[in-house]
Design an enzyme around this catalytic site. Sequence first.
Site, PDB file in Angstrom:
ATOM      1  N   SER A  14      -1.617 -13.850  -8.092  1.00  0.00           N
ATOM      2  CA  SER A  14      -2.069 -12.940  -7.029  1.00  0.00           C
ATOM      3  C   SER A  14      -1.119 -12.981  -5.834  1.00  0.00           C
ATOM      4  O   SER A  14      -0.946 -14.031  -5.196  1.00  0.00           O
ATOM      5  CB  SER A  14      -3.486 -13.362  -6.602  1.00  0.00           C
TER       6      SER A  14
HETATM    7  N1  LIG Z   1      -6.109  -7.391   1.367  1.00  0.00           N
HETATM    8  C1  LIG Z   1      -6.504  -8.439   0.466  1.00  0.00           C
HETATM    9  C2  LIG Z   1      -6.273  -8.000  -0.967  1.00  0.00           C
HETATM   10  C3  LIG Z   1      -6.821  -9.018  -1.946  1.00  0.00           C
HETATM   11  C4  LIG Z   1      -6.872  -8.478  -3.371  1.00  0.00           C
HETATM   12  O1  LIG Z   1      -7.089  -7.285  -3.602  1.00  0.00           O
HETATM   13  N2  LIG Z   1      -6.708  -9.402  -4.319  1.00  0.00           N
HETATM   14  C5  LIG Z   1      -6.776  -9.015  -5.718  1.00  0.00           C
HETATM   15  C6  LIG Z   1      -6.002  -9.998  -6.580  1.00  0.00           C
HETATM   16  S1  LIG Z   1      -4.281  -9.847  -6.267  1.00  0.00           S
HETATM   17  C7  LIG Z   1      -8.232  -9.080  -6.152  1.00  0.00           C
HETATM   18  O2  LIG Z   1      -8.909 -10.032  -5.881  1.00  0.00           O
HETATM   19  N3  LIG Z   1      -8.674  -8.050  -6.847  1.00  0.00           N
HETATM   20  C8  LIG Z   1     -10.007  -7.970  -7.352  1.00  0.00           C
HETATM   21  C9  LIG Z   1     -10.708  -6.732  -6.876  1.00  0.00           C
HETATM   22  O3  LIG Z   1     -10.108  -5.916  -6.167  1.00  0.00           O
HETATM   23  O4  LIG Z   1     -11.878  -6.594  -7.242  1.00  0.00           O
HETATM   24  C10 LIG Z   1      -5.746  -9.724   0.795  1.00  0.00           C
HETATM   25  O5  LIG Z   1      -4.674  -9.640   1.410  1.00  0.00           O
HETATM   26  O6  LIG Z   1      -6.240 -10.815   0.483  1.00  0.00           O
END
Ligand SMILES: N[C@@H](CCC(=O)N[C@@H](CS)C(=O)NCC(=O)O)C(=O)O
Length: 231
Positions: A14
């Site tokens: 991630s």
């Molecule tokens: N703006 C957030 C984005 C976090 C994000 O979207 N992480 C992804 C993994 S890279 C996630 O958890 N996705 C699952 C989802 O969107 O349900 C950050 O900077 O932490």
Amino acid sequence: MRGEKTVLYKNDQSPPARSVKMLMSLLGLNFIEQRDINPLFREQDTPEMRKKNPMRTIPFIDDGDFSLGDSHAICLYLLEKYGKPEHEYLYPKDIKKRATVNQRLFFDCGVVFQRLRAVMAPTYMGQMTEMPKEVIGGIRNAYGTLEAYLSESVYLADDVMTIADICTISTVSSLDGLHPVDGKRYPKLRQWLTNMYAKDFVKEENQQGCEDHVTYLFAAMELNKQQKSKL
Ligand SMILES: N[C@@H](CCC(=O)N[C@@H](CS)C(=O)NCC(=O)O)C(=O)O
């Protein structure tokens, strides 16, 4: 009941989780426990996790009586909580410099990461078989804006590295693997990547996870192609 330990929930592939790991390495926060969560298996969706992080994204941090999602917010929290005077360059006090750092952080969160998400989400959902033109156009557009920022200063917000560079390198390194930054078109961005890739904390906390992330995305696209050809 909340644990007393500070725990970072993360996954090394991630990009935003890698940003937090890089900042932790730079600040020497090795007492923070790191626990793996696989977003593809929705391990962040259990009632206990939802309570701690309603956004249900990775990374998030559980700090006893307090929990926080979003890598940019987590990095700022850790820096404000544990940063020493010698770390001030990462988030300068001068209000114009700080405003520029904030803008670059919002740009990473609201624009650059969304361009990467436009590849990740449909690929993980079995839909994307290769990157379409409009997705590549969006990535190039983000590269163009970063190039313009880097024409103003050596790093994204200042002539020294700030927290904005740490948050953005994780996103741009994955994009660079998916659609390499062309040094002729974006010379400043290419040079910034070279500078950032050479840093120990980037090599240690970003490089492998980034390579695995890009390899996984291309393999998933290939698998999607094979599945679609069977239909
Ligand atoms: N703006 C957030 C984005 C976090 C994000 O979207 N992480 C992804 C993994 S890279 C996630 O958890 N996705 C699952 C989802 O969107 O349900 C950050 O900077 O932490």
